[in-house]
Design a protein around this motif. Sequence first.
Motif, short mmCIF file in Angstrom:
data_model
loop_
_atom_site.label_atom_id
_atom_site.label_comp_id
_atom_site.label_asym_id
_atom_site.label_seq_id
_atom_site.Cartn_x
_atom_site.Cartn_y
_atom_site.Cartn_z
N ALA A 73 43.25 45.85 39.47
CA ALA A 73 42.40 44.91 40.18
C ALA A 73 40.97 45.41 40.37
N LYS A 74 40.83 46.71 40.68
CA LYS A 74 39.47 47.23 40.88
C LYS A 74 38.66 47.17 39.60
N THR A 75 39.31 47.45 38.47
CA THR A 75 38.62 47.35 37.19
C THR A 75 38.22 45.90 36.91
N VAL A 76 39.12 44.97 37.20
CA VAL A 76 38.80 43.55 37.01
C VAL A 76 37.58 43.18 37.84
N ALA A 77 37.56 43.60 39.11
CA ALA A 77 36.44 43.26 39.99
C ALA A 77 35.12 43.85 39.47
N GLN A 78 35.16 45.11 39.06
CA GLN A 78 33.94 45.77 38.58
C GLN A 78 33.41 45.10 37.31
N LYS A 79 34.31 44.85 36.37
CA LYS A 79 33.86 44.28 35.10
C LYS A 79 33.45 42.81 35.26
N ALA A 80 34.11 42.11 36.16
CA ALA A 80 33.72 40.72 36.40
C ALA A 80 32.33 40.64 37.03
N ALA A 81 32.04 41.54 37.96
CA ALA A 81 30.71 41.56 38.56
C ALA A 81 29.65 41.89 37.51
N ALA A 82 29.96 42.85 36.65
CA ALA A 82 28.99 43.22 35.60
C ALA A 82 28.77 42.07 34.63
N ALA A 83 29.82 41.33 34.31
CA ALA A 83 29.71 40.24 33.35
C ALA A 83 28.96 39.04 33.90
N THR A 84 28.99 38.86 35.21
CA THR A 84 28.35 37.70 35.81
C THR A 84 26.96 37.99 36.36
N GLY A 85 26.68 39.26 36.62
CA GLY A 85 25.38 39.61 37.18
C GLY A 85 25.30 39.49 38.68
N VAL A 86 26.42 39.24 39.36
CA VAL A 86 26.39 39.15 40.82
C VAL A 86 26.58 40.54 41.42
N PRO A 87 26.15 40.77 42.65
CA PRO A 87 26.39 42.06 43.30
C PRO A 87 27.89 42.35 43.38
N PRO A 88 28.30 43.59 43.16
CA PRO A 88 29.73 43.92 43.22
C PRO A 88 30.40 43.54 44.53
N ALA A 89 29.66 43.53 45.62
CA ALA A 89 30.25 43.19 46.92
C ALA A 89 30.76 41.76 46.97
N GLU A 90 30.29 40.91 46.04
CA GLU A 90 30.71 39.51 46.06
C GLU A 90 32.03 39.27 45.34
N ILE A 91 32.62 40.32 44.72
CA ILE A 91 33.93 40.21 44.09
C ILE A 91 34.77 41.39 44.56
N GLN A 92 35.72 41.13 45.46
CA GLN A 92 36.57 42.18 46.03
C GLN A 92 38.03 41.79 45.79
N LEU A 93 38.74 42.56 44.97
CA LEU A 93 40.09 42.19 44.57
C LEU A 93 41.10 43.29 44.88
N VAL A 94 42.30 42.89 45.27
CA VAL A 94 43.40 43.83 45.46
C VAL A 94 44.52 43.58 44.45
N ASN A 95 44.44 42.46 43.73
CA ASN A 95 45.37 42.18 42.64
C ASN A 95 44.71 41.22 41.67
N GLY A 96 45.39 40.93 40.57
CA GLY A 96 44.80 40.06 39.55
C GLY A 96 45.19 38.61 39.65
N SER A 97 46.06 38.28 40.62
CA SER A 97 46.59 36.93 40.70
C SER A 97 45.98 36.08 41.81
N GLY A 98 45.55 36.74 42.88
CA GLY A 98 45.06 36.00 44.04
C GLY A 98 46.08 35.88 45.16
N LEU A 99 47.24 36.53 44.99
CA LEU A 99 48.29 36.45 46.01
C LEU A 99 48.01 37.38 47.18
N SER A 100 46.87 37.20 47.79
CA SER A 100 46.51 37.94 48.99
C SER A 100 45.20 37.37 49.52
#
Length: 450
Positions: free
Chosen positions: A291-318
Amino acid sequence: MVNLMEKFKVMLKNRYLTAVSSIAILAIIAGCAATESPQLATPTPVAESSPPPVEPSQPLTVSVNNPETATNTKIQQYLNGLTAGGSAKEDQGIWMQSGNTLLANHQGTVPLSAASITKVATSLVALQQFGPEHQFITLISTDGTIENGVLKGSLIIQGSEDPLFVWEEAIALGNTLNQKGIKRITGNLIIVDKFYMNFELDPLKSGELLKQAFNSQNWPSEAAAQYQTLPPNTPKPQITIDGAVKVIPAPPTSVPLAKHYSLPLTELIKKMNQYSNNLMADMLADSVGGAKTVAQKAAAATGVPPAEIQLVNGSGLSEDNRISPRAACALFIALERYLKPYSMTVADVLTVVGKDEGILSERPLPKLAVVKSGTLDNVSALGGALPTQKQETVWFVIMNRGANVEEFRTQQEVLLKSFLNDWGTVQASPAELTPNPARKSKVSRNEIVN
């Protein structure tokens, strides 16, 4: 090659507690034979071409200030209605844009519970890492020899994190091994690496399921039911395994027998998102680093600040999975930009309302919208692309948190329809929201080796 056919089949297969069942998609797979060299290799990504780099998306070019007056006014009225119903404004988030024009913004940069919109981040990062044509390869080999229909030795299954290996695929693989001349195995069924079956993460349990699938005389009712969805006259595999299911950490020296290729990643992601399959999403997230890798790479791909994408899993079940509405909107746009060089659009990986089956089939959402929804006990989220006449494609995200999830869903539908009344409906999907029809021929397959 045997004619191949796909079919959707919904099964309630979620092992987690959630307000919405994670629905599994079962694909019908038939095998085909090919001649290959006998070397056994570690599974590696298979792609027709390398994925192009994903450039930062548009959200940071759109000012968070001065949204278009009429649209933002309607959003404020929508929020006032939620407040009157007992929902706090600070628990809601909205971002809407058309091209570089900001249409509406309420808490657009605040990370909020995103539920299954998280799967859009997982989709984007998985595509970045593997490429849209990637297929997960399961290798089947043996440490013995085949004599008169008997495999004298063990059958070895080396997985590679295929997230959609289900009953139908196991039945087809059993038929492939029957074609190879195997009717009985004197040794064990050995599982190596990450082999999943029917979304079961325990390799021992997955192996037991596979052993059942190989011998139609031992099928449970679920396997027999799935067999009925297969094309008429599909053979029933007959392979008895004398030994037990064993799990080992590394593959032994062996001779290859067959390979199973999953659906291409694009099609896996489409099915995952149509049915919001949580287990598939978590498997894909794990395959790219978690999940942390997904969050980091998603922020890099979109150009938004990393703080705007915080994930604990890849599904959204939390509810701890938090994405800002602006960042969520950026994820949809980044998907569009990534897929364009491959002659694909977001409609190839997300649900097209009115055309695709799935969890959104019963919701009265605007036809031809390309969307992803998310629901938890106290969260309802909806986002994607809304085609219109006056504003062209409107990218939007609505995130609601509060006690009345059903009311949130109803008001989301009302809001989008009211915007369509203002902007005009379209009779056909625009090019940027039209799926590539060639993708319908993509299938999973088996092949005999040696």
